[in-house]
Design an enzyme around this catalytic site. Structure first.
Site, mmCIF file in Angstrom:
data_model
loop_
_atom_site.group_PDB
_atom_site.id
_atom_site.type_symbol
_atom_site.label_atom_id
_atom_site.label_comp_id
_atom_site.label_asym_id
_atom_site.label_seq_id
_atom_site.Cartn_x
_atom_site.Cartn_y
_atom_site.Cartn_z
ATOM 1 N N TRP A 130 -19.382 -17.993 31.522
ATOM 2 C CA TRP A 130 -20.394 -17.646 30.517
ATOM 3 C C TRP A 130 -20.370 -16.127 30.342
ATOM 4 C CZ3 TRP A 130 -26.031 -16.455 31.744
ATOM 5 C CH2 TRP A 130 -26.776 -16.344 30.565
ATOM 6 N N ASP A 211 -24.790 -21.329 39.977
ATOM 7 C CA ASP A 211 -25.581 -21.168 38.764
ATOM 8 C C ASP A 211 -25.823 -22.557 38.185
ATOM 9 O OD1 ASP A 211 -26.766 -20.528 36.402
ATOM 10 O OD2 ASP A 211 -25.100 -19.344 35.599
ATOM 11 N N LYS A 246 -33.002 -25.037 29.285
ATOM 12 C CA LYS A 246 -32.425 -26.145 28.537
ATOM 13 C C LYS A 246 -33.090 -27.471 28.893
ATOM 14 C CE LYS A 246 -29.849 -22.871 27.588
ATOM 15 N NZ LYS A 246 -28.588 -22.291 27.528
HETATM 16 C C1 LIG Z 1 -24.265 -20.827 32.657
HETATM 17 C C2 LIG Z 1 -25.593 -20.254 32.349
HETATM 18 N N1 LIG Z 1 -26.295 -19.662 33.310
HETATM 19 C C3 LIG Z 1 -27.504 -19.142 33.094
HETATM 20 C C4 LIG Z 1 -28.090 -19.182 31.858
HETATM 21 C C5 LIG Z 1 -29.423 -18.521 31.728
HETATM 22 O O1 LIG Z 1 -30.363 -19.114 31.019
HETATM 23 P P1 LIG Z 1 -31.818 -18.519 30.747
HETATM 24 O O2 LIG Z 1 -31.844 -17.088 31.146
HETATM 25 O O3 LIG Z 1 -32.033 -18.720 29.305
HETATM 26 O O4 LIG Z 1 -32.734 -19.336 31.575
HETATM 27 C C6 LIG Z 1 -27.403 -19.796 30.795
HETATM 28 C C7 LIG Z 1 -27.969 -19.837 29.453
HETATM 29 O O5 LIG Z 1 -27.326 -20.015 28.466
HETATM 30 C C8 LIG Z 1 -26.121 -20.344 31.061
HETATM 31 O O6 LIG Z 1 -25.411 -20.936 30.100
#
Ligand SMILES: Cc1ncc(COP(=O)(O)O)c(C=O)c1O
Length: 396
Positions: A130, A211, A246
């Site tokens: 990511w 993660d 999500k």
């Molecule tokens: C792989 C991954 N890790 C962490 C996150 C972090 O998400 P958030 O900060 O929106 O909770 C995302 C969000 O797209 C993600 O795709």
């Protein structure tokens, strides 16, 4: 003095959203930003969340939620969701945890914690990973290296190459692993592969950093944390960043969890003070509202069941659309093999088409997704799937 700073290039995903908004083609499709959408293209507020909102607003005690580690019921509920009911002793004796502003906040404060442990360590991330992992980890000053992960030719995990690379990781280095629903490729480790990763972590003594941003979107809420539970059961130390953006649809409320398993309760106590001090130095306290909602949902039998049903429904919808897209492509051209899309998990798939083909999809068909060929499966619907398949077949 402020004028010394140059303007930075636009964020590619946000740029894509802006271009999509301006596009006047009535058939346009947005498969870019990683936000869950329903058949109508809306991002719904889950019923369990709406009910929890009512309960929270009626609760005059909500002021008591203010605390540096966040909402305690949220932390307890999340640790049980991640690790399972059978891990009470581990949770009570060896885990330090705080609520964090989203998965991003958790990734950032855990990276700061790693820096405090050893500023010279390297964090190994999958190639690709990511995009935001790089600034979240890298802005602490920690070194980042990549390990091979995805084979575009075979459209699957290059597991042998990944393991060969991780053989050379130094003791005390950190290996970031996507617990489930790998972003951006949708290609996950099998159970056997998680066991092999565990053995290597034991042999090489690296620290796994998991993660988990899509629990429930892959194979189910329990199955998606198989790897995490395996490592947590068998290693002295593991760290975890989890997101509720999500699976609870709480994107803008910024709800996440940073958890650290230490070797014993003395380490746990030290970690708890360190992570709170780090949070204090960046944002002081996490926002309580979203955490309080998740607390209410996970700790009410009725709302928890309702939420689990809603997660299952989101996952099933994405699975159905994957299958439909693959079938539509096959109907139009039997020589095109997109079966791999059915094996990928969660919200994303790598279509393994070239950046030129991705741009052609955008310019000729108004179907928007990033150059890597990552598509948001939730952006597909029964109305647009035929059009997407037709465009893909034409472009390929
Ligand atoms: C792989 C991954 N890790 C962490 C996150 C972090 O998400 P958030 O900060 O929106 O909770 C995302 C969000 O797209 C993600 O795709």
């Amino acid at each position: 003095m402020l004028e010394v700073l140059p303007q930075l290039p636009a964020d590619p995903i946000l740029g894509l959203s802006a271009a999509f908004k301006q596009d006047t083609n009535p058939k346009k499709v947005d498969l870019g930003v990683g936000v869950y959408k329903d058949e109508q293209g809306r991002t719904p507020i889950l019923n369990a969340v709406a009910k929890a909102q009512k309960i929270l607003l009626a609760n005059e005690d909500s002021k008591t939620y203010i605390s540096p580690q966040g909402v305690q019921g949220f932390i307890d509920g999340m640790l049980e969701l991640l690790l399972g009911k059978g891990h009470k002793t581990l949770i009570e004796q060896r885990i330090a945890a705080v609520q964090a502003p989203g998965g991003c906040g958790a990734l950032r404060i855990l990276s700061e914690l790693l820096k405090r442990c050893n500023g010279d360590l390297t964090v190994w991330v999958s190639d690709p990973t990511w995009a935001n992992h790089i600034p979240l980890i890298g802005s602490t000053g920690l070194k980042i290296e990549t390990y091979p992960y995805f084979d575009r030719e075979k459209a699957g995990v290059k597991f042998d190459e990944m393991m060969e690379c991780l053989q050379h990781v130094k003791k005390g280095d950190v290996v970031l692993l996507h617990g489930c629903c790998h972003n951006p490729t949708g290609a996950d480790l099998s159970r056997e592969q998680w066991h092999a990763v565990l053995e290597l972590a034991q042999k090489k003594e690296f620290l796994p950093f998991l993660d988990i941003a899509y629990q429930g979107f892959g194979d189910g809420v329990e199955d998606d944390v198989y790897g995490l539970r395996l490592l947590a059961d068998n290693l002295p130390e593991v760290i975890v960043a989890a997101s509720c953006s999500k699976n609870f649809g709480l994107y803008r409320e910024r709800v996440g969890l940073a958890a650290m398993i230490g070797a014993n309760s003395k380490v746990r106590d030290a970690l708890q003070t360190q992570i709170q001090a780090i949070a204090r130095g960046i944002y002081s306290m996490p926002p309580s509202y979203g955490g309080a909602l998740v607390d209410i949902i996970l700790n009410s039998q009725e709302l928890r069941q309702e939420w689990l049903g809603e997660v299952d429904a989101m996952r099933d919808r994405m699975k159905t659309l994957r299958r439909l897209l693959v079938n539509k492509i096959r109907e139009k051209d039997a020589s095109l093999d997109f079966k791999f899309v059915n094996q990928q998990k969660g919200m994303f798939s790598y279509l393994c088409i070239s950046p030129e083909q991705v741009r052609k999809m955008r310019s000729d068909y108004a179907i928007y997704f990033v150059d890597s060929s990552r598509v948001n499966i939730a952006g597909i619907s029964h109305q647009n799937v035929d059009y997407i398949a037709e465009a893909l077949v034409a472009v390929l």
